[in-house]
Design a protein around this motif. Structure first.
Motif, PDB file in Angstrom:
ATOM      1  N   ALA A 297      73.857  -7.656 -20.644  1.00 25.64           N
ATOM      2  CA  ALA A 297      74.353  -8.920 -21.182  1.00 25.64           C
ATOM      3  C   ALA A 297      73.909 -10.071 -20.292  1.00 25.64           C
ATOM      4  O   ALA A 297      73.943  -9.980 -19.069  1.00 25.64           O
ATOM      5  CB  ALA A 297      75.881  -8.884 -21.269  1.00 25.64           C
ATOM      6  N   GLY A 298      73.478 -11.153 -20.921  1.00 30.25           N
ATOM      7  CA  GLY A 298      73.038 -12.313 -20.161  1.00 30.25           C
ATOM      8  C   GLY A 298      71.567 -12.318 -19.844  1.00 30.25           C
ATOM      9  O   GLY A 298      71.105 -13.151 -19.067  1.00 30.25           O
ATOM     10  N   SER A 299      70.814 -11.400 -20.436  1.00 35.45           N
ATOM     11  CA  SER A 299      69.370 -11.353 -20.207  1.00 35.45           C
ATOM     12  C   SER A 299      68.627 -11.946 -21.395  1.00 35.45           C
ATOM     13  O   SER A 299      69.222 -12.249 -22.433  1.00 35.45           O
ATOM     14  CB  SER A 299      68.915  -9.908 -19.987  1.00 35.45           C
ATOM     15  OG  SER A 299      69.188  -9.120 -21.137  1.00 35.45           O
ATOM     16  N   SER A 300      67.332 -12.109 -21.246  1.00 33.34           N
ATOM     17  CA  SER A 300      66.515 -12.637 -22.331  1.00 33.34           C
ATOM     18  C   SER A 300      65.254 -11.805 -22.482  1.00 33.34           C
ATOM     19  O   SER A 300      64.827 -11.121 -21.549  1.00 33.34           O
ATOM     20  CB  SER A 300      66.142 -14.104 -22.075  1.00 33.34           C
ATOM     21  OG  SER A 300      65.346 -14.213 -20.911  1.00 33.34           O
ATOM     22  N   THR A 301      64.668 -11.866 -23.667  1.00 28.74           N
ATOM     23  CA  THR A 301      63.420 -11.158 -23.960  1.00 28.74           C
ATOM     24  C   THR A 301      62.403 -12.150 -24.503  1.00 28.74           C
ATOM     25  O   THR A 301      62.732 -12.980 -25.359  1.00 28.74           O
ATOM     26  CB  THR A 301      63.655 -10.042 -24.996  1.00 28.74           C
ATOM     27  OG1 THR A 301      64.439  -9.009 -24.398  1.00 28.74           O
ATOM     28  CG2 THR A 301      62.337  -9.433 -25.467  1.00 28.74           C
ATOM     29  N   THR A 353      63.468  -7.371 -19.339  1.00 31.19           N
ATOM     30  CA  THR A 353      64.492  -8.360 -19.658  1.00 31.19           C
ATOM     31  C   THR A 353      64.900  -9.073 -18.376  1.00 31.19           C
ATOM     32  O   THR A 353      65.010  -8.474 -17.308  1.00 31.19           O
ATOM     33  CB  THR A 353      65.707  -7.690 -20.308  1.00 31.19           C
ATOM     34  OG1 THR A 353      66.158  -6.626 -19.457  1.00 31.19           O
ATOM     35  CG2 THR A 353      65.351  -7.115 -21.660  1.00 31.19           C
ATOM     36  N   THR A 354      65.121 -10.379 -18.497  1.00 31.43           N
ATOM     37  CA  THR A 354      65.314 -11.219 -17.323  1.00 31.43           C
ATOM     38  C   THR A 354      66.646 -11.946 -17.384  1.00 31.43           C
ATOM     39  O   THR A 354      67.041 -12.445 -18.437  1.00 31.43           O
ATOM     40  CB  THR A 354      64.175 -12.250 -17.221  1.00 31.43           C
ATOM     41  OG1 THR A 354      62.911 -11.580 -17.342  1.00 31.43           O
ATOM     42  CG2 THR A 354      64.218 -12.972 -15.889  1.00 31.43           C
ATOM     43  N   ALA A 355      67.331 -12.014 -16.260  1.00 29.78           N
ATOM     44  CA  ALA A 355      68.634 -12.671 -16.187  1.00 29.78           C
ATOM     45  C   ALA A 355      68.506 -14.161 -16.478  1.00 29.78           C
ATOM     46  O   ALA A 355      67.498 -14.795 -16.167  1.00 29.78           O
ATOM     47  CB  ALA A 355      69.253 -12.451 -14.812  1.00 29.78           C
ATOM     48  N   GLY A 356      69.554 -14.728 -17.086  1.00 20.98           N
ATOM     49  CA  GLY A 356      69.574 -16.140 -17.426  1.00 20.98           C
ATOM     50  C   GLY A 356      70.856 -16.814 -16.983  1.00 20.98           C
ATOM     51  O   GLY A 356      71.728 -16.200 -16.354  1.00 20.98           O
ATOM     52  N   VAL A 357      70.987 -18.073 -17.357  1.00 18.28           N
ATOM     53  CA  VAL A 357      72.082 -18.906 -16.876  1.00 18.28           C
ATOM     54  C   VAL A 357      73.456 -18.313 -17.173  1.00 18.28           C
ATOM     55  O   VAL A 357      74.387 -18.455 -16.374  1.00 18.28           O
ATOM     56  CB  VAL A 357      71.968 -20.334 -17.475  1.00 18.28           C
ATOM     57  CG1 VAL A 357      72.004 -20.297 -18.989  1.00 18.28           C
ATOM     58  CG2 VAL A 357      73.071 -21.235 -16.951  1.00 18.28           C
TER      59      VAL A 357
END
Length: 477
Positions: A297-301, A353-357
């Protein structure tokens, strides 16, 4: 097979605290109609000095940029003074080259997906028992892009100095500079200047596709030229050593290997995957992925229909207990419009997948999520996971018609007290007042806003200038 990422799920830092009495919260939020919002008086802002420090112009992204600039200016001052990098006997080209390399290394590595996930992991690992004054600063971890832009700019300035120094060397018949080295250096400098110009905020915002392509193709070309330049420089200054031994003993050679590997890593994971798409309206598409990866949760693709051209990142929406994940894509430009009008059966993905704000919610005991339109997408995984007590404020046009009953019901199942504001029926609310009212009713520690740039900055500044920790995207990529 599931991928092993740097960013891993952690156990809850605290027991899930029950929010204030549900009926009391509901009553306070139901009072948030247009007339009461007009009547609501926000508390006074903090002192002028504090307000200035919270202004977007002085956000942490820009502070990091300035920090990098100051460090490089100190080094330049040393070089011009006691360092004696420039003398009648020649110029310390190797030291100039090292400064270029150090800055470019920071600029590239700080954008590496594994490094980003590590940054978020470290920043959000502190317990919520720590003072809020510390946790609110750690929450600004997503401003790391200031290190990228500051270092890239500094490297380009050092490179300009390096170009002038090479020209001086050749013009005065000093050793270590060949015509081939000069030609490659001039071409490389031109590419770097062009990339910096395309990255300027006004140009990047107006010509975003061109900015993206200039960074991709310009970056690849620059990397090749860096290799050529480094080999030519080492060859011109190797003395009696063989070229192979000179390269193996060169720090530049090994750092270029690291940087090249860092740039290649996401592309080594390029693949085309099938998707299932539900189109509840002409404004939105709900895209489901199930290709063997369930992100946190909180990641982006990042997804693309043409991998060499455009890439767009969207927040992952994993559902607890289910494999795969969803993306919420709303019509917000040419690419998303074409995607919704011409639904693909497959899309390209790359990297991890990369963590985001949104991950900064783990730093707080209670959080208010403020979203407009498709901003619900980045909020949804945090609401579904229920790791942090939270309350949703979502303003959107006709939510059931736009996003479908299933999505709205899914939200209400985990957020029965959510305030979903139908802008078609009620018009647009004052989101600063609404966020403050929700923050007060829920006794929250922080506000996270996912919206367009103008509104995000309004809400973040509106909260921060009144002493309330607030977070939102900064549009630095």
């Amino acid at each position: 097979m599931m991928d092993t990422h740097v960013y891993v799920e952690r156990p809850h830092k605290y027991k899930f605290e029950q929010p204030p009495e549900s009926a009391q919260v509901k009553q306070k939020l139901e009072e948030a109609n247009i007339s009461s919002l007009v009547q609501l008086d926000l508390p006074p802002q903090q002192s002028l000095l504090r307000r200035i420090s919270k202004h977007p112009v002085l956000m942490h992204y820009h502070r990091l940029f300035v920090l990098i600039a100051v460090i490089n200016l100190v080094v330049l001052g040393h070089a011009l003074g006691s360092g004696n990098w420039w003398s009648s006997g020649g110029i310390a080209l190797d030291k100039l080259s090292n400064m270029i390399l150090i800055n470019f290394s920071i600029a590239i590595l700080v954008r590496q997906q594994y490094f980003i996930n590590l940054l978020f992991y470290l920043a959000t690992s502190v317990p919520t028992s720590w003072p809020l004054s510390i946790r609110r600063v750690l929450g600004k971890v997503y401003h790391f892009g200031g290190l990228h832009s500051g270092s890239a700019t500094a490297a380009t300035v050092w490179f300009g100095i390096y170009v002038g120094s090479l020209f001086y060397h050749q013009a005065n018949g000093l050793p270590g500079v060949s015509s081939g080295l000069l030609s490659v250096t001039y071409a490389l400098f031109g590419i770097l200047v062009f990339m910096i110009l395309m990255a300027l905020p006004p140009i990047r915002a107006r010509f975003h596709n061109q900015f993206e392509m200039s960074h991709r193709f310009g970056g690849w070309t620059a990397l090749v030229l860096f290799w050529a330049q480094s080999i030519l420089f080492v060859d011109a200054n190797r003395g009696e050593m063989t070229l192979g031994n000179a390269l193996l003993s060169s720090a530049v050679f090994w750092m270029l290997i690291i940087l090249t590997t860092s740039i290649l890593l996401p592309w080594l994971r390029l693949r085309k995957v099938p998707v299932e798409i539900i189109k509840p309206s002409s404004h939105a598409a709900l895209v489901r992925f199930n290709h063997g990866e369930t992100p946190f949760a909180g990641s982006s693709t990042a997804v693309s229909r043409s991998p060499l051209m455009e890439w767009h990142s969207f927040a992952n929406v994993p559902t607890p207990g289910e494999d795969g994940f969803r993306l919420t894509i709303s019509r917000a430009g040419d690419w998303t419009g074409k995607f919704i009008d011409d639904l693909p059966s497959h899309v390209w993905v790359k990297g991890i997948t990369t963590a985001g704000v949104g991950n900064v919610d783990q730093l707080f005991k209670r959080v208010i999520w403020v979203a407009t339109g498709s901003g619900i997408g980045p909020c949804l995984p945090h609401l579904l996971s229920q790791q942090v007590p939270s309350l949703l404020i979502w303003a959107t046009r006709n939510p059931r018609k736009t996003y479908g009953d299933e999505l709205v019901d899914e939200i209400l199942a985990v957020q029965p007290d959510a305030l979903i504001w139908d802008t078609d029926a009620k018009g647009k609310p004052d989101m600063v007042k609404l966020a403050y009212q929700a923050h007060k009713a829920f006794d929250a520690e922080a506000v996270i806003c996912i919206s367009n740039k103008k509104l995000t900055w309004q809400v973040v500044y509106g909260m921060e200038s009144r002493g309330i920790p607030a977070y939102g995207a900064i549009w630095d990529s």
